[in-house]
Design a protein around this motif. Structure first.
Motif, PDB file in Angstrom:
ATOM      1  N   VAL A 180       0.354  -0.399   3.438  1.00  0.00           N
ATOM      2  CA  VAL A 180       1.116  -0.304   2.264  1.00  0.00           C
ATOM      3  C   VAL A 180       0.436   0.453   1.102  1.00  0.00           C
ATOM      4  N   ALA A 181      -0.900   0.177   0.963  1.00  0.00           N
ATOM      5  CA  ALA A 181      -1.622   0.994  -0.048  1.00  0.00           C
ATOM      6  C   ALA A 181      -1.626   2.469   0.248  1.00  0.00           C
ATOM      7  N   ASP A 182      -1.581   2.763   1.574  1.00  0.00           N
ATOM      8  CA  ASP A 182      -1.515   4.198   1.836  1.00  0.00           C
ATOM      9  C   ASP A 182      -0.273   4.858   1.484  1.00  0.00           C
ATOM     10  N   LYS A 183       0.845   4.103   1.600  1.00  0.00           N
ATOM     11  CA  LYS A 183       2.120   4.654   1.181  1.00  0.00           C
ATOM     12  C   LYS A 183       2.318   4.728  -0.190  1.00  0.00           C
ATOM     13  N   ALA A 184       1.621   3.767  -0.928  1.00  0.00           N
ATOM     14  CA  ALA A 184       1.573   3.868  -2.396  1.00  0.00           C
ATOM     15  C   ALA A 184       0.491   4.852  -2.918  1.00  0.00           C
ATOM     16  N   ALA A 185      -0.089   5.422  -2.339  1.00  0.00           N
ATOM     17  CA  ALA A 185      -1.108   6.339  -2.671  1.00  0.00           C
ATOM     18  C   ALA A 185      -0.888   7.224  -3.849  1.00  0.00           C
ATOM     19  N   ARG A 186       0.246   7.900  -3.854  1.00  0.00           N
ATOM     20  CA  ARG A 186       0.607   8.846  -4.745  1.00  0.00           C
ATOM     21  C   ARG A 186       1.181   8.191  -6.129  1.00  0.00           C
ATOM     22  N   VAL A 187       1.224   7.112  -6.189  1.00  0.00           N
ATOM     23  CA  VAL A 187       1.471   6.486  -7.299  1.00  0.00           C
ATOM     24  C   VAL A 187       0.382   5.452  -8.019  1.00  0.00           C
ATOM     25  N   MET A 188      -0.506   4.903  -7.071  1.00  0.00           N
ATOM     26  CA  MET A 188      -1.321   4.175  -7.538  1.00  0.00           C
ATOM     27  C   MET A 188      -2.599   4.140  -6.723  1.00  0.00           C
ATOM     28  N   SER A 189      -3.880   3.806  -7.360  1.00  0.00           N
ATOM     29  CA  SER A 189      -4.916   3.715  -6.561  1.00  0.00           C
ATOM     30  C   SER A 189      -4.862   2.544  -5.421  1.00  0.00           C
ATOM     31  N   ARG A 190      -5.882   2.875  -4.379  1.00  0.00           N
ATOM     32  CA  ARG A 190      -5.887   1.767  -3.479  1.00  0.00           C
ATOM     33  C   ARG A 190      -6.206   0.346  -4.115  1.00  0.00           C
TER      34      ARG A 190
END
Length: 147
Positions: free
Chosen positions: A128-138
Motif C-alpha cells: 500500500v505504501a509503495d502504491k501511495a509513494a507518488r503522493v506521500m512518504s512511506r
C-alpha cells in the motif's frame, strides 16, 4: 464535495458584544444561488442588513458578515464598500487557495480510507505504501494505515 453538488454559502450576521471580541451572532442564513465570491456575498449581505434590515433586527448594529462555502471558501467582511479590482483579485486568489486546500484535505481523507480498505482486503502495508509513494512518504503512508 463532488462535481455535481451545488455550491451553498452559509452566512452569519455578527453584531457587537461587550463580552466577546468576535461579536455575537445575530442571524444566520443560507445562499444557495449565489454565483460570485464569498467576499462579494458578504459585502452584499452587509450592505443589505445595514440599509434595509429585517424588521425584527431593525435596531441591531451589524458589524460584520461571515460567509462559508461548502467548497471551503470563507470571508469575513466588515465594510460593504465595493473593492478595487486589485483587492478583488486578491480575494479571488485567497478563496481559490482555501478551496484548493479543502479539496486536498478531502482527497487526503479519501486516500487514507482507500489505503485502509486495500490493506483490509489483503494488500500488505508495504505494498500500500509503495502504491501511495507518488503522493506521500512511506512513513506517512504507514501512519495513515494505523488511523
Amino acid at each position: 464535495m463532488t462535481e455535481h453538488e451545488a455550491l451553498i454559502f452559509e452566512y452569519t450576521i455578527v453584531g457587537p458584544d461587550a463580552q466577546s471580541i468576535d461579536g455575537r451572532e445575530i442571524a444566520t442564513g443560507i445562499a444557495a444561488d449565489w454565483t460570485g465570491t464569498a467576499h462579494d456575498l458578504a459585502r452584499e449581505l452587509l450592505n443589505h442588513w445595514r440599509t434595509n434590515p429585517p424588521a425584527e433586527h431593525a435596531e441591531e448594529k451589524i458589524i460584520a458578515v461571515e460567509v462559508t462555502g461548502t467548497n471551503g471558501a470563507y470571508a469575513a467582511v466588515d465594510d460593504p464598500t465595493p473593492v478595487e479590482s486589485s483587492v478583488h483579485d486578491l480575494e479571488v486568489a485567497i478563496e481559490a487557495k482555501l478551496v484548493a486546500d479543502h479539496v486536498a484535505e478531502q482527497a487526503g481523507k479519501e486516500l487514507a480510507e482507500a489505503m485502509r480498505k486495500a490493506h483490509q482486503a489483503g494488500l500488505s502495508k508495504n505494498r500500500v505504501a509503495d502504491k501511495a509513494a507518488r503522493v506521500m512518504s512511506r512513513p506517512t503512508a504507514l501512519k495513515a494505515l494505523k488511523g
